[in-house]
Scaffold this motif. Structure first.
Motif, short mmCIF file in Angstrom:
data_model
loop_
_atom_site.label_atom_id
_atom_site.label_comp_id
_atom_site.label_asym_id
_atom_site.label_seq_id
_atom_site.Cartn_x
_atom_site.Cartn_y
_atom_site.Cartn_z
N LYS A 37 0.85 -1.20 0.00
CA LYS A 37 0.00 0.00 0.00
C LYS A 37 0.88 1.24 0.00
CE LYS A 37 -4.08 -1.87 0.20
NZ LYS A 37 -5.06 -1.71 -0.85
N PHE A 38 0.38 2.30 -0.64
CA PHE A 38 1.07 3.57 -0.66
C PHE A 38 0.60 4.44 0.50
CE2 PHE A 38 1.33 2.09 -5.03
CZ PHE A 38 2.68 2.25 -5.27
N VAL A 39 1.54 5.14 1.12
CA VAL A 39 1.22 5.97 2.28
C VAL A 39 1.89 7.33 2.14
CG1 VAL A 39 0.98 3.98 3.84
CG2 VAL A 39 3.21 5.07 3.60
N TYR A 40 1.36 8.29 2.91
CA TYR A 40 2.04 9.59 2.98
C TYR A 40 2.38 9.87 4.43
CZ TYR A 40 -2.39 11.91 4.32
OH TYR A 40 -3.54 12.29 4.95
N ILE A 41 3.38 10.70 4.61
CA ILE A 41 3.83 11.08 5.96
C ILE A 41 2.92 12.18 6.45
CG2 ILE A 41 5.71 12.11 7.27
CD1 ILE A 41 7.62 10.72 5.24
N SER A 42 2.27 11.94 7.60
CA SER A 42 1.31 12.90 8.12
C SER A 42 1.82 13.64 9.35
CB SER A 42 -0.02 12.22 8.43
OG SER A 42 0.18 11.12 9.29
N SER A 43 2.80 13.07 10.03
CA SER A 43 3.33 13.71 11.25
C SER A 43 4.56 12.93 11.72
CB SER A 43 2.25 13.73 12.33
OG SER A 43 2.65 14.56 13.41
N TRP A 44 5.01 13.26 12.92
CA TRP A 44 6.18 12.61 13.53
C TRP A 44 5.83 12.19 14.95
CZ3 TRP A 44 10.77 10.51 12.69
CH2 TRP A 44 11.69 10.39 13.73
N SER A 45 6.26 11.00 15.34
CA SER A 45 6.08 10.53 16.71
C SER A 45 7.41 10.62 17.44
CB SER A 45 5.59 9.08 16.74
OG SER A 45 5.62 8.58 18.07
N GLU A 46 7.51 11.58 18.32
CA GLU A 46 8.74 11.73 19.12
C GLU A 46 8.91 10.53 20.04
OE1 GLU A 46 12.29 13.36 19.98
OE2 GLU A 46 10.91 14.11 18.47
N THR A 47 7.81 10.02 20.57
CA THR A 47 7.85 8.87 21.47
C THR A 47 8.44 7.64 20.78
OG1 THR A 47 5.89 9.66 22.62
CG2 THR A 47 6.45 7.34 22.92
#
Length: 120
Positions: A37-47
């Motif tokens: 599946k193709f995905v896009y980067i929506s945010s970052w998880s610092e945790t």
């Protein structure tokens, strides 16, 4: 997604290897994401020190594909996403090698048909 390199194969192989290294991604979409599946980067998880991803969708202006997943990724798990590489197990009957493939209006999927909507 080959590279043209008249100087020889070593540089070409080096670029291909670097481009196909996976990056840490995290699925917090609420459901599993299937392989290929193709995905896009929506945010970052610092945790989790990983990019948060969402299924790419030609109907969503910000939903262009950044990466694809090679293996199933359960919800609330971390895995790898790839910018380039080989997708296996995909049915491309009805197409010819070298023909374009498009992001589908079905989230995460691809199609051999050019999307036709205004926001596609």
């Amino acid at each position: 997604m080959g590279y043209k390199n008249p100087a020889g194969g070593a540089a070409r192989e080096s670029r291909r290897s670097a481009a196909s290294v996976g990056v840490q991604i995290r699925n917090e979409t609420g459901s599993a994401i299937s392989a290929n599946k193709f995905v896009y980067i929506s945010s970052w998880s610092e945790t989790h020190q990983a990019w948060l991803i969402t299924l790419a969708d030609a109907d969503v202006a910000a939903g262009k594909a950044d990466l694809f997943v090679r293996s199933d990724l359960a919800n609330n798990t971390t895995g790898l996403g790839y910018k380039t590489g080989r997708i296996t197990g995909a049915n491309t009957n009805g197409s010819t090698v070298g023909n374009p493939v498009y992001l589908s209006t079905t989230a995460g999927a691809w199609t051999l048909t050019v999307p036709s909507g205004n926001d596609d």
